[in-house]
Design a protein around this motif. Structure first.
Motif: not given
Lengths: 169, 139
Positions: A103-114
């Motif tokens: 329960f420690r896998s990293p999370v990559v979060s990104v916000v993109l604009s099309a």
């Protein structure tokens, strides 16, 4: 270390995952990970969990050290330290160890604009004339007589055209 | 070799702070639009990648691509860091996808020319709702 909140949780925890989550919510457990290394925490686990005459307080301390490993950032340090941990001593130790590792896998979060595409503008078509265009919006002069013919370009052929009647000047 | 365990498009995702487990809501297998052109305000491309710790790199240069009827409308670079661990969860929130007409939408996560994850859905024109005039009602 104040054991009272952990002691209470340990008393009514009915699953290892419940206990894992609730222990993580206790600030003292997170503080353990800040004050001590993964190696120290595993040493604490071994000391308390493997005591000959173990008390409930010892079990609580042992689980607290094990859960505190989940706050240690360095995954390699945790796996290396856990290799030296004596497991199969307490009822839920294997489950908690699994949780610490999984329960420690990293999370990559990104916000993109099309990007907004460049759409062809509306095309004004006079009745009787032909329009060959990529646009699918046609403005037809309604004041004039006759039929307008709109031939869409190949890129727009599968679109249904939007025809708007306007007063042509 | 890096591979995806799951990939999907959804309205949103959340990650549990304690367990890092991923929860998605409104997973999309189809988008029904009342009219076109259409702007999808927000859609999340979620992927869980798995790697072999002994072989694969810790940081992988990827790109998120959105295609509408095989036409690329977005291609954004994304560095994926595994932080020494075997899996990583990716949530790419994409804002403002402009869809001019009914089409087939494909979201992919590529790395070094190889497709790591792919998810497809159709964007269709839904039946036009009809307003039915009924008698009665409050006076």
């Amino acid at each position: 270390m104040d054991l009272s909140p952990l002691y209470e949780l340990y008393m009514y925890a009915n699953t290892p995952l419940f206990m894992y989550r609730r222990f993580r919510e206790v600030a003292a457990v997170e503080r353990l990970a800040k004050d001590q290394s993964a190696h120290d925490l595993v040493a604490a686990w071994n000391m308390y969990a493997c005591k000959q005459e173990r008390t409930v307080e010892d079990e609580v301390r042992a689980y607290a050290a094990l859960v505190a490993l989940s706050f240690v950032e360095d995954y390699q340090a945790v796996t290396t330290a856990l290799a030296a941990a004596h497991m199969g001593v307490l009822r839920w130790d294997m489950d908690i160890k699994d949780a610490v590792l999984r329960f420690r896998s990293p999370v990559v979060s990104v916000v993109l604009s099309a990007p907004r595409p460049q759409m062809p503008g509306p095309v004004f078509v006079r009745p009787g004339a032909y329009a060959d265009t990529a646009s699918n919006v046609y403005l037809i002069d309604k004041s004039a007589h006759g039929q307008a013919h709109c031939t869409a370009a190949s890129s727009a052929k599968d679109r249904s055209p939007t025809v708007i009647q306007v007063s042509g000047k | 070799m890096i591979r995806s365990k799951i990939a999907f498009l959804a309205d949103g995702i959340t990650v549990d702070l304690h367990t890092r487990l991923l929860t998605a809501y409104n997973v999309r297998d189809l988008i029904n639009a009342a009219s076109f052109p259409l702007v999808i305000p927000t859609i999340v491309f979620a992927v869980i990648l798995e790697r072999d710790v002994a072989i694969d790199n810790d940081v992988v240069a990827c790109s998120v691509r959105i295609l509408l009827d095989d036409q690329s409308v977005m291609d954004a670079p994304l560095d994926v860091k595994f932080d020494g661990q075997p899996t990583v969860k990716i949530g790419a929130t994409i804002n403002g996808v402009f869809v001019g007409q009914p089409c087939h939408m494909v979201a992919t996560l590529d790395s070094d020319g190889r497709e790591l994850a792919r998810y497809e859905l159709d964007i269709r024109l839904s039946a036009v709702p009809q307003i039915v005039q009924t008698s009665g009602g409050p006076q």
